[in-house]
Design an enzyme around this catalytic site. Structure first.
Site, PDB file in Angstrom:
ATOM      1  N   HIS A  23       1.461   3.875   1.905  1.00 32.72           N
ATOM      2  CA  HIS A  23       2.082   4.579   3.037  1.00 32.72           C
ATOM      3  C   HIS A  23       3.605   4.567   2.914  1.00 32.72           C
ATOM      4  O   HIS A  23       4.210   3.552   2.559  1.00 32.72           O
ATOM      5  CB  HIS A  23       1.643   3.955   4.365  1.00 32.72           C
ATOM      6  CG  HIS A  23       0.228   4.321   4.737  1.00 32.72           C
ATOM      7  ND1 HIS A  23      -0.515   3.610   5.650  1.00 32.72           N
ATOM      8  CD2 HIS A  23      -0.573   5.334   4.318  1.00 32.72           C
ATOM      9  CE1 HIS A  23      -1.715   4.177   5.784  1.00 32.72           C
ATOM     10  NE2 HIS A  23      -1.773   5.218   4.973  1.00 32.72           N
ATOM     11  N   HIS A  55       0.848  -1.193   0.000  1.00 32.67           N
ATOM     12  CA  HIS A  55       0.000   0.000   0.000  1.00 32.67           C
ATOM     13  C   HIS A  55       0.880   1.239   0.000  1.00 32.67           C
ATOM     14  O   HIS A  55       2.093   1.155   0.156  1.00 32.67           O
ATOM     15  CB  HIS A  55      -0.985  -0.012   1.165  1.00 32.67           C
ATOM     16  CG  HIS A  55      -0.376   0.097   2.537  1.00 32.67           C
ATOM     17  ND1 HIS A  55       0.470  -0.854   3.058  1.00 32.67           N
ATOM     18  CD2 HIS A  55      -0.497   1.050   3.498  1.00 32.67           C
ATOM     19  CE1 HIS A  55       0.831  -0.497   4.279  1.00 32.67           C
ATOM     20  NE2 HIS A  55       0.274   0.661   4.567  1.00 32.67           N
ATOM     21  N   ASP A  91       6.093   4.394   4.901  1.00 30.62           N
ATOM     22  CA  ASP A  91       6.959   3.435   5.608  1.00 30.62           C
ATOM     23  C   ASP A  91       7.033   2.094   4.878  1.00 30.62           C
ATOM     24  O   ASP A  91       7.867   1.249   5.210  1.00 30.62           O
ATOM     25  CB  ASP A  91       6.522   3.266   7.077  1.00 30.62           C
ATOM     26  CG  ASP A  91       5.082   2.803   7.226  1.00 30.62           C
ATOM     27  OD1 ASP A  91       4.221   3.246   6.445  1.00 30.62           O
ATOM     28  OD2 ASP A  91       4.820   1.998   8.139  1.00 30.62           O
ATOM     29  N   HIS A  92       6.194   1.890   3.862  1.00 35.37           N
ATOM     30  CA  HIS A  92       6.247   0.686   3.026  1.00 35.37           C
ATOM     31  C   HIS A  92       6.751   0.999   1.618  1.00 35.37           C
ATOM     32  O   HIS A  92       7.436   0.190   0.999  1.00 35.37           O
ATOM     33  CB  HIS A  92       4.855   0.040   2.916  1.00 35.37           C
ATOM     34  CG  HIS A  92       4.340  -0.391   4.236  1.00 35.37           C
ATOM     35  ND1 HIS A  92       4.337  -1.697   4.656  1.00 35.37           N
ATOM     36  CD2 HIS A  92       3.850   0.331   5.278  1.00 35.37           C
ATOM     37  CE1 HIS A  92       3.870  -1.764   5.893  1.00 35.37           C
ATOM     38  NE2 HIS A  92       3.570  -0.544   6.289  1.00 35.37           N
TER      39      HIS A  92
END
Ligand SMILES: [Zn+2]
Length: 289
Positions: free
Chosen positions: A94, A92, A96-97
């Site tokens: 976000h 996804h 942090d990914h």
């Protein structure tokens, strides 16, 4: 309604902050922990290197933050596997990914694949739920798991393990973001992954869940139902705004995660309003319907 019991409490999972930087979880999968711990990312973001041993190829799932030390650790795992990265998959959007997806894809010469065009980039590949990718000597099924975000995907491996991103976390529970997330979709996604009968859940944050993945998914469903009842109880007891509801329902969680709790609360109120159980008034107040 009784407070649901988290089955993981009895599993002896590693304590927060003790996950190894890299860990081979099964022949197909090595996990690399990014150095970005926080209340929301737990130990940090888990990046997964996936590929059949001997294939000479690997896929990265959720490269995480664009951090030089993390990149070095991922490249060391690729070298140890004698594998070239052939694709970067992202659960996804976000940061942090997804932050490292485009820069690392460019560096490694690998296309980025995700449900969102913003993440995949102009030269990337848009993934659709239900498709099967044949990559790095193995098959990877794309599983739609909207709820945490609208674009969230999980990836099911040939071993039966499912890489679940932020749909399920290794510790605690996840957040249904607001206004992007969707509680009804989230619950359907939990049931969808449960129906796959996963052999393991490899989470975006926290330890791998291998003892009884189905029990964790059942706990997540029960936890959501419990939170919904707690909100209705707090409304009946006189709470009349999101802040008042969060203070009443999340009294037992650290205040640093209250902003996330407020998002899950707003998302749940939207569901309860659609069910005709609460009324959201224009001035930010909420009352039982
Ligand atoms: Zn997320």
């Amino acid at each position: 309604m009784a407070v649901p019991t988290d089955p993981r409490a009895a599993w002896g999972l590693p304590a927060p902050g003790t996950l190894p930087r890299t860990a081979e979880l099964e022949p197909l999968v090595t996990r690399v922990l990014a150095p970005n711990p926080s209340p929301m990312t737990l130990d940090g973001t888990n990046t997964y290197v996936v590929g059949a041993p001997g294939s000479g190829q690997a896929v990265l799932v959720d490269p995480g933050p664009d951090d030089p030390a993390h990149l070095a650790a991922v490249e060391a795992v690729l070298a140890a596997r004698a594998a070239r990265c052939v694709a970067v998959l992202v659960t996804h959007h976000h940061g942090d990914h997804a932050e490292a997806a485009l820069p690392w894809g460019a560096r490694l010469g690998a296309p980025v694949a995700a449900a969102s065009g913003d993440v995949a980039g102009p030269a990337g590949r848009l993934l659709a739920p239900g498709e099967r990718l044949t990559l790095a000597g193995t098959a990877i099924d794309v599983v739609g798991t909207p709820g945490h975000t609208a674009d969230h995907l999980a990836f099911r491996l040939e071993s039966g393990a499912v890489l679940v991103g932020d749909h399920v976390l290794g510790r605690g529970t996840s957040v249904v973001t607001h206004p992007e997330g969707d509680v009804v979709a989230y619950l359907e996604s939990l049931r969808r992954v449960h129906d796959l009968g996963p052999s393991a859940l490899y989470c975006g944050h926290g330890p791998e869940l291998t003892t009884d993945p189905g029990a964790v998914l059942e706990y997540y469903l029960a936890h959501r139902a419990h939170r919904e009842q707690q909100l209705l109880d707090a409304l009946a007891a006189g709470a009349g705004s999101v802040d008042e509801l969060v203070a009443a329902v999340y009294a037992d969680v650290p205040r640093e995660v209250w902003p996330a709790a407020a998002q899950s609360t707003r998302a749940t109120l939207d569901k309860l309003a659609a069910d005709g159980r609460v009324e959201l008034t224009g001035d930010g107040r909420v009352r039982p319907a």
